[in-house]
Design a protein around this motif. Structure first.
Motif, PDB file in Angstrom:
ATOM      1  N   UNK A 125       0.816  -1.219   0.000  1.00  0.00           N
ATOM      2  CA  UNK A 125       0.000   0.000   0.000  1.00  0.00           C
ATOM      3  C   UNK A 125       0.850   1.270   0.000  1.00  0.00           C
ATOM      4  N   UNK A 126       2.164   1.114  -0.050  1.00  0.00           N
ATOM      5  CA  UNK A 126       3.059   2.269   0.040  1.00  0.00           C
ATOM      6  C   UNK A 126       2.930   3.184  -1.178  1.00  0.00           C
ATOM      7  N   UNK A 196      -5.534   8.081  -1.130  1.00  0.00           N
ATOM      8  CA  UNK A 196      -6.967   7.746  -1.186  1.00  0.00           C
ATOM      9  C   UNK A 196      -7.181   6.461  -1.980  1.00  0.00           C
ATOM     10  N   UNK A 197      -6.483   6.334  -3.107  1.00  0.00           N
ATOM     11  CA  UNK A 197      -6.593   5.116  -3.914  1.00  0.00           C
ATOM     12  C   UNK A 197      -6.098   3.896  -3.129  1.00  0.00           C
ATOM     13  N   UNK A 198      -5.000   4.077  -2.395  1.00  0.00           N
ATOM     14  CA  UNK A 198      -4.460   2.966  -1.609  1.00  0.00           C
ATOM     15  C   UNK A 198      -5.424   2.552  -0.505  1.00  0.00           C
ATOM     16  N   UNK A 199      -6.105   3.513   0.097  1.00  0.00           N
ATOM     17  CA  UNK A 199      -7.078   3.194   1.137  1.00  0.00           C
ATOM     18  C   UNK A 199      -8.250   2.400   0.580  1.00  0.00           C
ATOM     19  N   UNK A 200      -8.618   2.680  -0.662  1.00  0.00           N
ATOM     20  CA  UNK A 200      -9.745   1.972  -1.290  1.00  0.00           C
ATOM     21  C   UNK A 200      -9.351   0.593  -1.804  1.00  0.00           C
ATOM     22  N   UNK A 205       1.419   3.042  -5.066  1.00  0.00           N
ATOM     23  CA  UNK A 205       1.983   3.197  -6.394  1.00  0.00           C
ATOM     24  C   UNK A 205       3.139   4.181  -6.370  1.00  0.00           C
ATOM     25  N   UNK A 206       3.886   4.183  -7.460  1.00  0.00           N
ATOM     26  CA  UNK A 206       4.983   5.131  -7.648  1.00  0.00           C
ATOM     27  C   UNK A 206       4.430   6.377  -8.339  1.00  0.00           C
TER      28      UNK A 206
END
Length: 396
Positions: A125-126, A196-200, A205-206
């Protein structure tokens, strides 16, 4: 949900490997709104710690204004990234972090074994945010990828300098380090979007941005002008190539700005100037007409404004049309708008009895989750013991 006063980004941990201005400005925006920002510094510290200026009550020169302004509310951990111990500590910290920010040249972190792909193996999720002079090869390999870059280089290559100054023979960079600041600001937006995308999705992503790229985005007018008219945007002094009157005009005691962007404002200005002939002149009735006759229009307005002081012009023009005096630091500090909007922040000094530092405050306002009260910037390595001990003993 964030607790009152915690800031809208409370709970987000950021490892900040960045130095100087672009990256630290980015992470300052995050820290101002509650993110936990941990500066990872070499034993020598961020270069900006020695850039000055220094106050007279700091004879040891420990607190450079450059550093204080950008690094309030952050923490500092000193690590030697070339050592096995330092690399292991970064890996451990990355497992519990949401974001990494760095502004090295491409390949530096990869050669240390600390690139995105490596760290993401243990933390999918980083969000890994990289600010480069010319972007990262992952998103498009630039012929300038290995060139070092600072603000003035980004301003020059991205087109800003060609559009700034009196004319094409006298190019001029902007005063503030906009090549760094605007790039850092754009990256702060990108980080929040990626988090926000990682939380969903559970997937980080880089994310990368080039300073050159950011400046080109800032200079968007030069692109459509060249595409639509075939014209090359050039320096236009204190005026505007498409609008008139629009720019800076002399006052008896300085300068003021006027921005007439529609015909109603032009008619109102003519009324205030007591020049009905300007309002009824059909050559000047439209934006296109005023553009064709911009020299005549600007001369007429300048001839009128120079008869009055900035205060007198504010009384006549303020609230009637887009107008503002040209302020310097003394004017800004005395402006009631600045006080009402909290635009000068006070940073506590670590030594009792010393006056707080005053720096530019965060301009973004949330009515439910306001920016946090800024805290003292960290001494070099101030948080090593607490943060590294917590990594080694996560249950503690």
């Amino acid at each position: 949900m964030s607790s009152p006063g915690a800031g809208i980004l409370a709970g987000i941990r950021v490892l900040d490997f960045s130095r100087m201005l672009s990256g630290p400005y980015c992470t300052m925006m995050l820290a101002d709104h509650g993110a936990e920002v941990i500066k990872i510094e070499s034993p020598e510290g961020d270069t900006s710690r020695t850039n000055g200026p220094y106050r007279s009550d700091d004879p040891e020169r420990l607190w450079a204004g450059y550093f204080v302004s950008l690094n309030r509310s952050k923490k500092s951990v000193v690590l030697d990234l070339k050592s096995d111990e330092g690399k292991a500590a970064v890996r451990d910290l990355a497992k519990t972090s949401h974001v990494i920010v760095e502004n090295y040249r491409p390949g530096v972190m990869e050669r240390l074994g600390l690139g995105y792909e490596s760290l993401a193996e243990s933390n999918p999720a980083l969000v890994y945010a990289a600010i480069r002079g010319f972007g990262d090869p992952r998103s498009g390999s630039s012929p300038y990828a290995d060139w070092p870059s600072y603000d003035v280089v980004a301003q020059a290559m991205g087109g800003l300098i060609s559009m700034t100054g009196q004319d094409r023979d006298h190019p001029m960079k902007t005063g503030p380090g906009i090549g760094d600041v605007f790039t850092g600001l754009m990256m702060s937006f990108a980080i929040v979007a990626a988090v926000r995308h990682a939380e969903k999705t559970g997937l980080g992503q880089f994310v990368d941005i080039g300073m050159y790229d950011a400046m080109l985005s800032l200079c968007e007018r030069m692109v459509y002008q060249y595409d639509m008219e075939g014209t090359v945007a050039e320096a236009s002094g204190n005026g505007h190539p498409l609008l008139a009157p629009f720019g800076l005009f002399p006052a008896s005691d300085g300068w003021i700005s006027i921005g007439v962007v529609d015909d109603a404002f032009w008619r109102e200005l003519a009324r205030i100037m007591e020049r009905p002939d300007l309002a009824t002149d059909q050559r000047l009735a439209s934006k296109a007409g005023r553009r064709r006759h911009s020299a005549e229009v600007n001369d007429a307005v300048a001839g009128w404004t120079r008869r009055f002081s900035k205060v007198e012009l504010a009384e006549m023009l303020g609230g009637k049309l887009p107008f503002g005096p040209v302020n310097d630091a003394r004017d800004v500090f005395a402006d009631p708008h600045v006080a009402a909007r909290g635009l000068i922040a006070s940073i506590p000094h670590p030594v009792a009895g010393h006056a707080p530092w005053r720096v530019a405050g965060n301009p973004v306002h949330f009515n439910r989750t306001p920016a946090i009260t800024p805290t003292t910037p960290p001494k070099l390595g101030e948080d090593n013991t607490r943060i590294l001990a917590a990594v080694k003993s996560p249950a503690a």
